[in-house]
Write a protein that holds these residues in place. Structure first.
Motif, PDB file in Angstrom:
ATOM      1  N   UNK A 344      30.533   3.895   6.375  1.00 20.80           N
ATOM      2  CA  UNK A 344      29.125   4.252   6.458  1.00 20.80           C
ATOM      3  C   UNK A 344      28.364   3.939   5.164  1.00 20.80           C
ATOM      4  N   UNK A 345      29.079   3.969   4.044  1.00 21.09           N
ATOM      5  CA  UNK A 345      28.438   3.539   2.798  1.00 21.09           C
ATOM      6  C   UNK A 345      28.095   2.062   2.877  1.00 21.09           C
ATOM      7  N   UNK A 346      29.068   1.289   3.414  1.00 18.03           N
ATOM      8  CA  UNK A 346      28.816  -0.150   3.599  1.00 18.03           C
ATOM      9  C   UNK A 346      27.669  -0.358   4.575  1.00 18.03           C
ATOM     10  N   UNK A 347      27.706   0.388   5.735  1.00 16.64           N
ATOM     11  CA  UNK A 347      26.710   0.165   6.788  1.00 16.64           C
ATOM     12  C   UNK A 347      25.303   0.464   6.301  1.00 16.64           C
ATOM     13  N   UNK A 358      16.770  -8.832  12.489  1.00 17.26           N
ATOM     14  CA  UNK A 358      17.581  -9.905  11.899  1.00 17.26           C
ATOM     15  C   UNK A 358      18.195  -9.427  10.586  1.00 17.26           C
ATOM     16  N   UNK A 359      19.501  -9.738  10.400  1.00 23.74           N
ATOM     17  CA  UNK A 359      20.236  -9.306   9.210  1.00 23.74           C
ATOM     18  C   UNK A 359      20.000 -10.319   8.089  1.00 23.74           C
ATOM     19  N   UNK A 360      19.760  -9.787   6.907  1.00 19.69           N
ATOM     20  CA  UNK A 360      19.559 -10.685   5.779  1.00 19.69           C
ATOM     21  C   UNK A 360      20.895 -11.257   5.331  1.00 19.69           C
ATOM     22  N   UNK A 361      20.832 -12.489   4.789  1.00 20.72           N
ATOM     23  CA  UNK A 361      22.037 -13.219   4.424  1.00 20.72           C
ATOM     24  C   UNK A 361      22.845 -12.490   3.362  1.00 20.72           C
ATOM     25  N   UNK A 362      22.142 -11.774   2.453  1.00 20.20           N
ATOM     26  CA  UNK A 362      22.869 -11.114   1.381  1.00 20.20           C
ATOM     27  C   UNK A 362      23.726  -9.939   1.866  1.00 20.20           C
ATOM     28  N   UNK A 366      28.899  -7.337   2.535  1.00 21.80           N
ATOM     29  CA  UNK A 366      29.233  -5.974   2.935  1.00 21.80           C
ATOM     30  C   UNK A 366      29.753  -5.934   4.372  1.00 21.80           C
ATOM     31  N   UNK A 367      29.216  -6.823   5.228  1.00 21.08           N
ATOM     32  CA  UNK A 367      29.723  -6.899   6.619  1.00 21.08           C
ATOM     33  C   UNK A 367      31.176  -7.367   6.646  1.00 21.08           C
ATOM     34  N   UNK A 368      31.535  -8.255   5.704  1.00 25.45           N
ATOM     35  CA  UNK A 368      32.928  -8.701   5.625  1.00 25.45           C
ATOM     36  C   UNK A 368      33.833  -7.531   5.272  1.00 25.45           C
ATOM     37  N   UNK A 369      33.349  -6.630   4.373  1.00 28.46           N
ATOM     38  CA  UNK A 369      34.145  -5.447   4.032  1.00 28.46           C
ATOM     39  C   UNK A 369      34.330  -4.523   5.249  1.00 28.46           C
ATOM     40  N   UNK A 370      33.250  -4.409   6.018  1.00 28.71           N
ATOM     41  CA  UNK A 370      33.328  -3.587   7.240  1.00 28.71           C
ATOM     42  C   UNK A 370      34.345  -4.163   8.214  1.00 28.71           C
ATOM     43  N   UNK A 371      34.276  -5.500   8.408  1.00 28.80           N
ATOM     44  CA  UNK A 371      35.203  -6.168   9.347  1.00 28.80           C
ATOM     45  C   UNK A 371      36.640  -5.973   8.891  1.00 28.80           C
ATOM     46  N   UNK A 372      36.875  -5.992   7.596  1.00 29.14           N
ATOM     47  CA  UNK A 372      38.220  -5.816   7.059  1.00 29.14           C
ATOM     48  C   UNK A 372      38.790  -4.451   7.456  1.00 29.14           C
ATOM     49  N   UNK A 373      37.950  -3.424   7.345  1.00 26.01           N
ATOM     50  CA  UNK A 373      38.434  -2.079   7.719  1.00 26.01           C
ATOM     51  C   UNK A 373      38.684  -1.993   9.221  1.00 26.01           C
ATOM     52  N   UNK A 374      37.750  -2.522  10.033  1.00 27.86           N
ATOM     53  CA  UNK A 374      37.892  -2.442  11.497  1.00 27.86           C
ATOM     54  C   UNK A 374      39.148  -3.156  11.993  1.00 27.86           C
ATOM     55  N   UNK A 375      39.505  -4.256  11.352  1.00 32.62           N
ATOM     56  CA  UNK A 375      40.679  -5.014  11.792  1.00 32.62           C
ATOM     57  C   UNK A 375      41.998  -4.286  11.477  1.00 32.62           C
ATOM     58  N   UNK A 376      41.940  -3.364  10.508  1.00 32.21           N
ATOM     59  CA  UNK A 376      43.142  -2.589  10.202  1.00 32.21           C
ATOM     60  C   UNK A 376      43.517  -1.653  11.360  1.00 32.21           C
ATOM     61  N   UNK A 377      42.521  -1.351  12.233  1.00 25.68           N
ATOM     62  CA  UNK A 377      42.758  -0.379  13.314  1.00 25.68           C
ATOM     63  C   UNK A 377      42.352  -0.999  14.655  1.00 25.68           C
ATOM     64  N   UNK A 378      43.188  -1.912  15.151  1.00 28.02           N
ATOM     65  CA  UNK A 378      42.805  -2.719  16.334  1.00 28.02           C
ATOM     66  C   UNK A 378      42.625  -1.913  17.615  1.00 28.02           C
ATOM     67  N   UNK A 379      43.156  -0.681  17.664  1.00 26.65           N
ATOM     68  CA  UNK A 379      43.023   0.113  18.897  1.00 26.65           C
ATOM     69  C   UNK A 379      41.923   1.156  18.801  1.00 26.65           C
ATOM     70  N   UNK A 380      41.344   1.282  17.660  1.00 23.55           N
ATOM     71  CA  UNK A 380      40.287   2.276  17.472  1.00 23.55           C
ATOM     72  C   UNK A 380      38.955   1.729  17.958  1.00 23.55           C
ATOM     73  N   UNK A 381      38.132   2.654  18.486  1.00 21.40           N
ATOM     74  CA  UNK A 381      36.812   2.283  19.005  1.00 21.40           C
ATOM     75  C   UNK A 381      35.726   2.938  18.146  1.00 21.40           C
TER      76      UNK A 381
END
Length: 454
Positions: A344-347, A358-362, A366-381
């Motif tokens: 949520x800090x990232x979000x 529209x999301x700004x390029x910069x 931070x979105x890459x950091x979010x994706x990294x955490x989400x991929x650690x828990x493939x069954x979580x929603x």
């Protein structure tokens, strides 16, 4: 004295009649006729020129014989070997021992009871000895007198319902001047009146079940199911079965008699009252929801392969232990509280073009950091929640927050997160976390949150 003896004789006849009742015997009635002989000699009157009791008992020269049919007797079988009798006889008396006397007429009426001795040893009806007692009243010319009688005799069967009869009666007079005497008779006896209450062709006296039609081999008792075992010895009298099973059938041959077999037409197990258990789990097939797969009693015979307390048919992960709320699947690994806070800090730092979704390029880092955490828990929603400050109309803020949540969702999906794991919802300005009266507060309220769905 004569009147007293008359009363004695009448009393004996009445006693005989009182014993007569319905009986279970073959040939209840009999009729005898024959010759009779009166012997006045062996009566214990030596002082009168006669002999002791039984003296020259068989000396036929002492007999006053009436050769023509002269004695007639009617008998009725009372039961238990007892026969009630009544007889009439006539004769002429012209001697007492060797002494000739005046020719006198003799008439007698007899009544009594006799007992068939063969009843004692259950003998055959070919030879039937008997003993009896009774009384009689005799007329010797014009003198009448009563006697107390003792009888002995026997019947010999000639053919069915016809017998040769020999009978001897001692008649004891208690009046002086009136003779004690013996009366011997021989003749034939006819019998009739066989009783077959149940009509099975076996007379009641030979029928062990006289009121129920039966078979000759079972002495008149029935074999209702025709299995060769009479009903009284047949545990299952209405269902044919072998002798080794006491007359009970075992239709399916499983060793459990039909009377105890809950599945009599299907071979089963003794422990299950004759019912089968195809999967061997100890639960009979009729009560087993999974009869061909070994299971547990707790699940009506259905299996729980992974032992998680959820039967396989309701378990979406039957080979992996799980939890009920996940329908038998294991709970998915989820972010730690620290990771959830980090998400949520990232979000909150995702930047959008002003008043747009529209999301700004910069924000890509931070979105890459979010994706990294989400991929650690493939069954979580996760739910992606969009929020705005209070500037602008409610409808505009609601649409904008919803579009920004969807924009983040689309970005994550495009970058490798499975769509089914994500949901997006906008809440407009309804859930502020700071005051909308300051610039800093409004900046905090314009945010995106990514929360674990529980």
């Amino acid at each position: 004295m004569k009147k007293i003896l008359k009363y004695v004789v009448v009393g004996a006849a009445l006693v005989s009649a009182a014993f007569v009742n319905a009986q279970d015997a073959s040939n209840r009635w009999s009729f005898s006729l024959g010759v009779n002989a009166i012997d006045l000699y062996p009566v214990g009157e030596k002082d009168q020129g006669l002999g002791d009791y039984f003296d020259q008992f068989f000396n036929v020269d002492h007999y006053n014989l009436m050769p023509a049919p002269s004695r007639f007797e009617l008998g009725y079988y009372v039961g238990d070997g007892i026969v009630a009798t009544g007889a009439f006889s006539l004769n002429r008396i012209d001697k007492a021992g060797d002494t000739r006397i005046e020719d006198l007429s003799y008439v007698s009426l007899d009544g009594g009871l006799r007992y068939n001795l063969r009843e004692i040893w259950n003998g055959s009806d070919v030879f039937n000895p008997y003993l009896g007692v009774g009384g009689s009243y005799q007329w010797l010319e014009d003198d009448g007198f009563g006697t107390f009688n003792g009888t002995a005799g026997f019947d010999i069967k000639i053919i069915e319902n016809l017998m040769f009869n020999v009978n001897t009666i001692y008649k004891h007079s208690f009046e002086d001047g009136l003779p004690k005497h013996w009366q011997h008779s021989a003749g034939v006896k006819f019998t009739w009146g066989a009783v077959d209450t149940d009509g099975d062709g076996i007379t009641d006296n030979n029928d062990k079940c006289p009121e129920t039609p039966g078979l000759e081999e079972f002495m008149g008792c029935p074999d209702s199911d025709g299995d060769g075992i009479q009903d009284s010895e047949d545990v299952c009298p209405n269902n044919a079965g072998p002798a080794e099973n006491q007359g009970c059938p075992d239709t399916d041959g499983d060793g459990v008699l039909d009377k105890d077999d809950q599945c009599p037409e299907t071979a089963g197990l003794v422990a299950l009252m004759g019912c089968p258990d195809a999967d061997g789990d100890g639960i009979k097939d009729s009560a087993d929801d999974c009869p061909n797969v070994k299971g547990l009693a707790a699940f009506n015979g259905c299996p729980d392969t992974d032992g998680d307390g959820i039967k396989d048919s309701e378990d979406k992960c039957p080979k992996t232990p799980g939890v009920k709320e996940m329908q038998g699947c294991p709970k998915p690994a989820v972010p730690t509280q620290q990771e959830q806070a980090q998400l949520n800090e990232y979000a909150k730092t995702i930047l959008f073009d002003t008043a747009k979704a529209s999301i700004k390029k910069q924000s890509e880092e931070v979105l890459a950091d979010i994706i990294s955490i989400l991929k650690k828990y493939p069954d979580a929603k996760f739910s992606i929640d969009g929020h705005t400050d209070s500037r602008g109309s409610d409808s505009f803020n609601q649409r904008l927050s919803n579009d920004r949540a969807l924009s983040v969702k689309e970005y994550l999906v495009q970058n490798g997160i499975q769509e089914f794991r994500l949901s997006a919802m906008g809440y407009g300005e309804t859930k502020p976390i700071a005051s909308n009266n300051t610039k800093a507060g409004r900046a905090q309220n314009r945010r995106v949150e990514i929360n674990l769905k529980k």
